[in-house]
Design a protein around this motif. Structure first.
Motif, PDB file in Angstrom:
ATOM      1  N   GLU A  11      23.362  53.238   4.124  1.00  0.00           N
ATOM      2  CA  GLU A  11      24.001  53.439   3.037  1.00  0.00           C
ATOM      3  C   GLU A  11      25.115  55.100   2.618  1.00  0.00           C
ATOM      4  O   GLU A  11      26.214  55.220   1.911  1.00  0.00           O
ATOM      5  CB  GLU A  11      22.805  54.561   1.599  1.00  0.00           C
ATOM      6  CG  GLU A  11      22.361  53.287   0.503  1.00  0.00           C
ATOM      7  CD  GLU A  11      23.270  52.065  -0.005  1.00  0.00           C
ATOM      8  OE1 GLU A  11      24.100  52.887  -0.874  1.00  0.00           O
ATOM      9  OE2 GLU A  11      23.081  50.763  -0.075  1.00  0.00           O
ATOM     10  N   VAL A  12      24.689  55.150   3.725  1.00  0.00           N
ATOM     11  CA  VAL A  12      26.025  56.185   4.460  1.00  0.00           C
ATOM     12  C   VAL A  12      27.101  56.490   4.729  1.00  0.00           C
ATOM     13  O   VAL A  12      27.803  56.192   4.656  1.00  0.00           O
ATOM     14  CB  VAL A  12      25.239  57.792   5.327  1.00  0.00           C
ATOM     15  CG1 VAL A  12      25.972  58.293   5.885  1.00  0.00           C
ATOM     16  CG2 VAL A  12      23.870  58.056   4.994  1.00  0.00           C
ATOM     17  N   GLY A  13      26.830  55.271   5.518  1.00  0.00           N
ATOM     18  CA  GLY A  13      28.159  54.465   6.458  1.00  0.00           C
ATOM     19  C   GLY A  13      28.273  52.744   7.311  1.00  0.00           C
ATOM     20  O   GLY A  13      26.665  52.941   7.677  1.00  0.00           O
ATOM     21  N   LEU A  37      32.715  53.852   9.131  1.00  0.00           N
ATOM     22  CA  LEU A  37      33.192  54.661   7.697  1.00  0.00           C
ATOM     23  C   LEU A  37      31.964  55.430   7.009  1.00  0.00           C
ATOM     24  O   LEU A  37      31.013  55.121   7.749  1.00  0.00           O
ATOM     25  CB  LEU A  37      33.425  52.553   7.002  1.00  0.00           C
ATOM     26  CG  LEU A  37      34.591  52.208   7.187  1.00  0.00           C
ATOM     27  CD1 LEU A  37      33.957  50.979   6.601  1.00  0.00           C
ATOM     28  CD2 LEU A  37      35.679  52.897   6.984  1.00  0.00           C
ATOM     29  N   LEU A  38      32.181  56.067   6.425  1.00  0.00           N
ATOM     30  CA  LEU A  38      31.428  56.560   5.278  1.00  0.00           C
ATOM     31  C   LEU A  38      31.874  56.697   4.103  1.00  0.00           C
ATOM     32  O   LEU A  38      33.145  56.388   3.332  1.00  0.00           O
ATOM     33  CB  LEU A  38      31.484  58.091   5.561  1.00  0.00           C
ATOM     34  CG  LEU A  38      31.615  59.036   7.139  1.00  0.00           C
ATOM     35  CD1 LEU A  38      31.623  60.425   7.212  1.00  0.00           C
ATOM     36  CD2 LEU A  38      29.493  58.099   7.355  1.00  0.00           C
ATOM     37  N   PHE A  39      30.556  56.023   3.381  1.00  0.00           N
ATOM     38  CA  PHE A  39      30.685  55.732   1.997  1.00  0.00           C
ATOM     39  C   PHE A  39      30.615  57.167   1.020  1.00  0.00           C
ATOM     40  O   PHE A  39      29.567  57.848   0.939  1.00  0.00           O
ATOM     41  CB  PHE A  39      29.693  55.158   1.275  1.00  0.00           C
ATOM     42  CG  PHE A  39      30.455  53.368   2.124  1.00  0.00           C
ATOM     43  CD1 PHE A  39      31.274  53.367   2.549  1.00  0.00           C
ATOM     44  CD2 PHE A  39      29.173  53.032   3.047  1.00  0.00           C
ATOM     45  CE1 PHE A  39      31.267  51.591   3.223  1.00  0.00           C
ATOM     46  CE2 PHE A  39      28.557  52.000   3.896  1.00  0.00           C
ATOM     47  CZ  PHE A  39      30.353  51.589   3.580  1.00  0.00           C
ATOM     48  N   ALA A  92      36.018  54.495   0.425  1.00  0.00           N
ATOM     49  CA  ALA A  92      35.279  55.228   1.615  1.00  0.00           C
ATOM     50  C   ALA A  92      35.733  56.139   2.515  1.00  0.00           C
ATOM     51  O   ALA A  92      37.392  56.280   2.157  1.00  0.00           O
ATOM     52  CB  ALA A  92      35.434  53.464   2.824  1.00  0.00           C
ATOM     53  N   TRP A  93      35.155  56.772   4.134  1.00  0.00           N
ATOM     54  CA  TRP A  93      36.571  57.131   4.254  1.00  0.00           C
ATOM     55  C   TRP A  93      36.098  56.890   5.973  1.00  0.00           C
ATOM     56  O   TRP A  93      34.944  57.356   6.649  1.00  0.00           O
ATOM     57  CB  TRP A  93      35.091  59.040   4.025  1.00  0.00           C
ATOM     58  CG  TRP A  93      36.280  60.422   5.250  1.00  0.00           C
ATOM     59  CD1 TRP A  93      35.810  60.189   6.193  1.00  0.00           C
ATOM     60  CD2 TRP A  93      37.556  60.749   4.358  1.00  0.00           C
ATOM     61  NE1 TRP A  93      36.960  61.950   7.376  1.00  0.00           N
ATOM     62  CE2 TRP A  93      37.821  61.744   5.722  1.00  0.00           C
ATOM     63  CE3 TRP A  93      38.306  60.624   3.724  1.00  0.00           C
ATOM     64  CZ2 TRP A  93      38.578  62.772   5.194  1.00  0.00           C
ATOM     65  CZ3 TRP A  93      38.706  62.232   2.901  1.00  0.00           C
ATOM     66  CH2 TRP A  93      39.272  62.926   4.193  1.00  0.00           C
ATOM     67  N   LEU A  94      37.548  56.855   6.291  1.00  0.00           N
ATOM     68  CA  LEU A  94      37.191  55.975   7.742  1.00  0.00           C
ATOM     69  C   LEU A  94      37.453  57.714   8.390  1.00  0.00           C
ATOM     70  O   LEU A  94      37.826  58.550   8.637  1.00  0.00           O
ATOM     71  CB  LEU A  94      38.831  55.644   8.156  1.00  0.00           C
ATOM     72  CG  LEU A  94      38.602  55.026   9.132  1.00  0.00           C
ATOM     73  CD1 LEU A  94      39.632  53.604   9.234  1.00  0.00           C
ATOM     74  CD2 LEU A  94      39.639  55.559  10.512  1.00  0.00           C
ATOM     75  N   CYS A 132      34.126  49.591  -2.204  1.00  0.00           N
ATOM     76  CA  CYS A 132      34.955  50.810  -2.214  1.00  0.00           C
ATOM     77  C   CYS A 132      36.442  50.369  -2.971  1.00  0.00           C
ATOM     78  O   CYS A 132      36.353  49.191  -2.664  1.00  0.00           O
ATOM     79  CB  CYS A 132      35.156  50.861  -0.806  1.00  0.00           C
ATOM     80  SG  CYS A 132      33.414  51.969  -0.093  1.00  0.00           S
ATOM     81  N   ARG A 133      36.991  50.726  -3.525  1.00  0.00           N
ATOM     82  CA  ARG A 133      38.251  50.653  -4.164  1.00  0.00           C
ATOM     83  C   ARG A 133      39.410  51.882  -2.990  1.00  0.00           C
ATOM     84  O   ARG A 133      40.688  51.494  -3.744  1.00  0.00           O
ATOM     85  CB  ARG A 133      38.545  51.344  -5.331  1.00  0.00           C
ATOM     86  CG  ARG A 133      37.790  50.647  -6.112  1.00  0.00           C
ATOM     87  CD  ARG A 133      38.134  49.312  -6.846  1.00  0.00           C
ATOM     88  NE  ARG A 133      39.514  50.135  -7.864  1.00  0.00           N
ATOM     89  CZ  ARG A 133      39.588  50.359  -8.417  1.00  0.00           C
ATOM     90  NH1 ARG A 133      38.774  50.468  -9.579  1.00  0.00           N
ATOM     91  NH2 ARG A 133      40.952  50.933  -9.343  1.00  0.00           N
TER      92      ARG A 133
END
Length: 151
Positions: A49-51, A68-70, A81-83, A114-115
């Motif tokens: 769930e974190v990434g 990736l972090l969600f 998402a955060w790369l 993720c959008r």
């Protein structure tokens, strides 16, 4: 040699720390810290769930990684998402591994609902900026700012 992309496992953490040391040694704001990187990687790998961390494997060797972090965007009302980290080992660069990793990371983010994917790159790394642009990323007008809450 054929490159295979899959999810990182706890057994991959030492190799991932070595890759992160290469990445952080060239970044202005970060420094390699194997203990800290091990804690962070363990948290991500153990909690989907974190990434997610994808690795590029050439046989038994890890040639690259992307992390990736969600999160949730209130602006979009959707998951994003955060790369966080992307690095390819120096000896494996130039063979398309980075593109394979990024393509798989984008597909994974989509499959997770993720959008948007956001990333930061050093302002003086034109090669990285070109690479991400070639994969559809565009410069944002947002300015990153940080507040350190600890050591």
């Amino acid at each position: 040699m054929h490159t295979h992309i899959d999810q990182a496992t706890p057994a991959d953490i030492p190799a991932l720390c070595a890759l992160l040391s290469l990445l952080f040694a060239q970044e202005a704001e970060f420094a390699p810290n194997t203990e800290a990187q091990t804690r962070g990687l363990t948290q991500i790998i153990s909690n989907p769930e974190v990434g997610a961390i994808l690795v590029a494997r050439n046989g038994d060797e890890i040639a690259g990684m992307v992390n990736l972090l969600f999160s949730v965007s209130t602006a979009l009302g959707e998951r994003v998402a955060w790369l966080e980290d992307m690095v390819v080992a120096p000896q494996a660069r130039g063979g398309g591994i980075g593109s394979q990793l990024l393509t798989q990371a984008i597909a994974l983010a989509r499959s997770q609902g993720c959008r948007r994917i956001t990333l930061l790159t050093d302002g003086d790394t034109e090669a990285a900026q070109r690479f991400y642009s070639q994969h559809g990323f565009t410069r944002s007008n947002m300015l990153p700012m940080r507040l350190s809450l600890g050591e």
